[in-house]
Design a protein around this motif. Structure first.
Motif, PDB file in Angstrom:
ATOM      1  N   ARG A   1      19.625  39.274  51.407  1.00 43.36           N
ATOM      2  CA  ARG A   1      18.897  41.012  51.043  1.00 43.36           C
ATOM      3  C   ARG A   1      17.674  40.196  52.344  1.00 43.36           C
ATOM      4  O   ARG A   1      16.666  39.536  52.220  1.00 43.36           O
ATOM      5  CB  ARG A   1      18.061  41.618  50.178  1.00 43.36           C
ATOM      6  N   TYR A   2      17.313  41.082  53.805  1.00 42.07           N
ATOM      7  CA  TYR A   2      16.296  41.152  54.744  1.00 42.07           C
ATOM      8  C   TYR A   2      15.860  42.443  55.027  1.00 42.07           C
ATOM      9  O   TYR A   2      16.489  42.634  55.057  1.00 42.07           O
ATOM     10  CB  TYR A   2      16.678  40.121  55.509  1.00 42.07           C
ATOM     11  N   SER A   3      14.247  42.563  54.690  1.00 41.51           N
ATOM     12  CA  SER A   3      13.978  43.223  56.259  1.00 41.51           C
ATOM     13  C   SER A   3      14.158  43.355  57.111  1.00 41.51           C
ATOM     14  O   SER A   3      14.342  42.370  57.260  1.00 41.51           O
ATOM     15  CB  SER A   3      12.833  44.060  54.706  1.00 41.51           C
ATOM     16  N   VAL A   4      12.637  44.655  57.649  1.00 40.61           N
ATOM     17  CA  VAL A   4      12.574  44.858  59.083  1.00 40.61           C
ATOM     18  C   VAL A   4      12.321  43.713  59.144  1.00 40.61           C
ATOM     19  O   VAL A   4      11.763  42.875  61.006  1.00 40.61           O
ATOM     20  CB  VAL A   4      12.126  46.576  59.794  1.00 40.61           C
ATOM     21  N   PHE A   5      10.931  43.694  58.816  1.00 39.44           N
ATOM     22  CA  PHE A   5      10.291  42.125  59.128  1.00 39.44           C
ATOM     23  C   PHE A   5       9.794  40.816  58.761  1.00 39.44           C
ATOM     24  O   PHE A   5       9.517  40.078  59.367  1.00 39.44           O
ATOM     25  CB  PHE A   5       9.063  42.666  58.051  1.00 39.44           C
ATOM     26  N   ASN A   6      11.067  39.909  57.972  1.00 38.14           N
ATOM     27  CA  ASN A   6      10.883  39.438  57.360  1.00 38.14           C
ATOM     28  C   ASN A   6      12.395  38.214  57.942  1.00 38.14           C
ATOM     29  O   ASN A   6      13.487  37.367  57.894  1.00 38.14           O
ATOM     30  CB  ASN A   6      11.021  38.570  56.032  1.00 38.14           C
ATOM     31  N   PHE A   7      13.568  39.304  58.667  1.00 38.90           N
ATOM     32  CA  PHE A   7      14.519  38.965  59.052  1.00 38.90           C
ATOM     33  C   PHE A   7      14.731  37.797  60.161  1.00 38.90           C
ATOM     34  O   PHE A   7      14.290  38.181  61.269  1.00 38.90           O
ATOM     35  CB  PHE A   7      15.505  39.539  59.845  1.00 38.90           C
ATOM     36  N   PRO A   8      14.974  36.156  59.577  1.00 37.56           N
ATOM     37  CA  PRO A   8      15.084  35.403  60.316  1.00 37.56           C
ATOM     38  C   PRO A   8      15.910  34.929  61.979  1.00 37.56           C
ATOM     39  O   PRO A   8      16.905  35.861  61.942  1.00 37.56           O
ATOM     40  CB  PRO A   8      15.564  33.847  59.724  1.00 37.56           C
ATOM     41  N   LYS A   9      14.938  34.957  63.150  1.00 37.36           N
ATOM     42  CA  LYS A   9      15.530  35.024  64.252  1.00 37.36           C
ATOM     43  C   LYS A   9      16.390  33.899  64.424  1.00 37.36           C
ATOM     44  O   LYS A   9      17.775  34.131  65.418  1.00 37.36           O
ATOM     45  CB  LYS A   9      14.434  34.508  65.710  1.00 37.36           C
ATOM     46  N   ASP A  10      16.795  32.718  63.714  1.00 41.08           N
ATOM     47  CA  ASP A  10      17.727  31.841  63.940  1.00 41.08           C
ATOM     48  C   ASP A  10      18.967  31.857  62.355  1.00 41.08           C
ATOM     49  O   ASP A  10      20.108  31.176  63.040  1.00 41.08           O
ATOM     50  CB  ASP A  10      17.595  30.356  64.135  1.00 41.08           C
ATOM     51  N   LEU A  11      18.890  33.148  62.206  1.00 41.29           N
ATOM     52  CA  LEU A  11      20.080  33.209  61.065  1.00 41.29           C
ATOM     53  C   LEU A  11      21.526  33.706  62.059  1.00 41.29           C
ATOM     54  O   LEU A  11      21.625  34.195  62.785  1.00 41.29           O
ATOM     55  CB  LEU A  11      19.463  33.964  60.066  1.00 41.29           C
TER      56      LEU A  11
END
Length: 307
Positions: A63-73
């Motif tokens: 689960r990711y919100s708009v603020f903590n989605f990793p760029k390298d995921l």
């Protein structure tokens, strides 16, 4: 003998089962843009979505919100990307729309599902740009939360559907305390305020917005959890899930102590319906509440819409 008629709210909950045509039971999903803020309406959608996943054996791998989605995921190809529903599809709440657009561009070969949304664009140029970007994705599925939004989504994808809000999965909610007071006024104070609305409230009546339920201590706790998630890269949101339960229970307790709810918030109306409580709904700034009521909740006996 009289035949027991199905409650209109039960019918709306059953409508959500059509989503299983696109997210089949047993699916592995990444749940994106879940609300990491204190708006109770968004949290009700969040809880309804999580309950829907649980009830239908849909496996949330992250689960990711708009603020903590990793760029390298990198999301595995056999996982469905599922976006949180609500009322932020368009150019009024820009960060959420940009997040959706970036994921749709970055993952052209994944199945992407946007749970029930209300659509609103102030600027037609933004509408045209979004349609062009969305329409390029071959496996994009979008659920509209009302008939007007369904019409506006024409051309965004070949896979457009009509569905009630995910909060209906929470039906029924049992009031924890009996009603004691007369009316509760839940009136929005943000950028969706409808300035045409006028209310004459009496001295004994409670007038609040969602943010009035959030104390300074609550706000501090939210920031602590955000810091924890950002520093540790946590993706499964356990501590936030528990704290958001606490915030929702505050709203349920407040609603339970009133006989009737008068509101300009869509989820003030929906929460009252989930509690099987009398309510009157007024519109927001761009007609979202009216459209939802006309599409779905006009048959709920204890509800009324006033223009």
């Amino acid at each position: 003998m009289t035949e027991n008629k199905q409650h209109p709210m039960e019918k709306l909950k059953e409508q959500l089962l059509y989503i299983l045509n696109v997210i089949p039971p047993g699916s592995n999903i990444y749940y994106l843009d879940y609300p990491f803020h204190t708006n109770i309406g968004d949290l009700l959608i969040y809880k309804g979505s999580e309950k829907f996943f649980e009830n239908n054996n849909i496996k949330v791998q992250a689960r990711y919100s708009v603020f903590n989605f990793p760029k390298d995921l990198s999301i595995p190809k056999n996982h469905i990307i599922v976006f949180h529903g609500g009322g932020n599809f368009g150019d009024l709440w820009v960060s959420h729309q940009r997040f959706r657009e970036s994921i749709i561009s970055e993952y052209p070969n994944h199945r992407i599902v946007i749970l029930p949304q209300t659509v609103y664009f102030k600027d037609n140029n933004n509408y045209i740009k979004a349609k062009k970007l969305f329409s390029k994705h071959s496996d994009l599925h979008i659920y509209a939360r009302d008939k007007r939004s369904l019409k506006q989504l024409k051309g965004f994808s070949k896979n457009i559907y009509l569905s009630p809000d995910m909060a209906h999965e929470l039906w029924p909610i049992t009031p924890p305390t009996p009603s004691q007071k007369k009316n509760l006024y839940l009136l929005r104070t943000d950028k969706e305020v409808n300035k045409k609305n006028r209310f004459k409230t009496q001295k004994n009546q409670n007038v609040v917005d969602w943010n009035d339920l959030v104390t300074k201590k609550d706000s501090k706790k939210v920031q602590e959890i955000k810091k924890e998630y950002k520093n540790k890269g946590v993706s499964n949101a356990e501590s936030w899930y528990k704290f958001s339960d606490y915030l929702i229970n505050k709203a349920i307790s407040l609603f339970s102590t009133h006989n009737k709810v008068i509101t300009t918030r869509l989820h003030g109306h929906i929460l009252a319906c989930l509690l099987d409580k009398k309510n009157i709904l007024y519109d927001n700034s761009y007609g979202k509440n009216n459209q939802y009521y006309r599409t779905w909740t006009h048959n709920v006996n204890k509800s009324k819409f006033i223009k």
